[in-house]
Design a protein around this motif. Sequence first.
Motif, short mmCIF file in Angstrom:
data_model
loop_
_atom_site.label_atom_id
_atom_site.label_comp_id
_atom_site.label_asym_id
_atom_site.label_seq_id
_atom_site.Cartn_x
_atom_site.Cartn_y
_atom_site.Cartn_z
N TYR A 1 0.83 -1.21 0.00
CA TYR A 1 0.00 0.00 0.00
C TYR A 1 0.86 1.26 0.00
O TYR A 1 0.60 2.22 -0.73
N LYS B 1 2.43 1.92 -3.47
CA LYS B 1 1.47 2.46 -4.43
C LYS B 1 1.22 3.95 -4.16
O LYS B 1 1.17 4.75 -5.09
N ALA B 2 1.07 4.32 -2.90
CA ALA B 2 0.87 5.72 -2.54
C ALA B 2 2.10 6.55 -2.92
O ALA B 2 1.98 7.67 -3.43
N HIS B 3 3.28 6.00 -2.69
CA HIS B 3 4.53 6.69 -3.03
C HIS B 3 4.59 6.96 -4.53
O HIS B 3 4.92 8.06 -4.96
N GLU B 4 4.25 5.96 -5.34
CA GLU B 4 4.30 6.11 -6.80
C GLU B 4 3.30 7.16 -7.28
O GLU B 4 3.58 7.90 -8.23
N ASP B 5 2.13 7.23 -6.63
CA ASP B 5 1.14 8.22 -7.03
C ASP B 5 1.55 9.64 -6.64
O ASP B 5 1.33 10.59 -7.39
N LEU B 6 2.14 9.79 -5.47
CA LEU B 6 2.40 11.13 -4.94
C LEU B 6 3.80 11.66 -5.23
O LEU B 6 4.04 12.85 -5.05
N THR C 1 3.99 14.66 -7.60
CA THR C 1 3.33 15.90 -7.21
C THR C 1 4.28 16.74 -6.37
O THR C 1 4.84 16.26 -5.39
N GLU D 1 -3.61 16.74 -3.29
CA GLU D 1 -3.64 15.38 -3.83
C GLU D 1 -3.67 14.34 -2.71
O GLU D 1 -4.38 13.35 -2.79
N LYS D 2 -2.89 14.58 -1.66
CA LYS D 2 -2.86 13.66 -0.53
C LYS D 2 -4.23 13.55 0.11
O LYS D 2 -4.72 12.45 0.40
N LYS E 1 -6.65 11.56 -1.96
CA LYS E 1 -6.40 10.11 -1.83
C LYS E 1 -7.01 9.60 -0.52
O LYS E 1 -7.54 8.50 -0.47
N GLY F 1 -5.86 0.45 -2.79
CA GLY F 1 -4.45 0.11 -2.72
C GLY F 1 -4.22 -1.38 -2.75
O GLY F 1 -5.07 -2.16 -3.16
#
Length: 74
Positions: free
Chosen positions: A30, A33-38, A41, A49-50, A53, A60
Amino acid sequence: KKTNTPFSRISKDQKVDERLASNAFVPYDYAQKAHEDLIVTRGKGFTKEKNKKKRGSYRGGYIDVEGKKGIKFD
């Protein structure tokens, strides 16, 4: 003449548990995945954005509920 040493609250010969010696990022599904999305930015948009989410439904990866990651101290 005495050599200058940086201030430290702990002595140099203090033993450190190897599990606590490194502050390196240890990815799990999880968080990765959050790291790759953020990671893409930057600046003011990051907080927006955070929070988006956090409001959305969870999509996730696997959440490890069996893994005991606590460290017991004496």
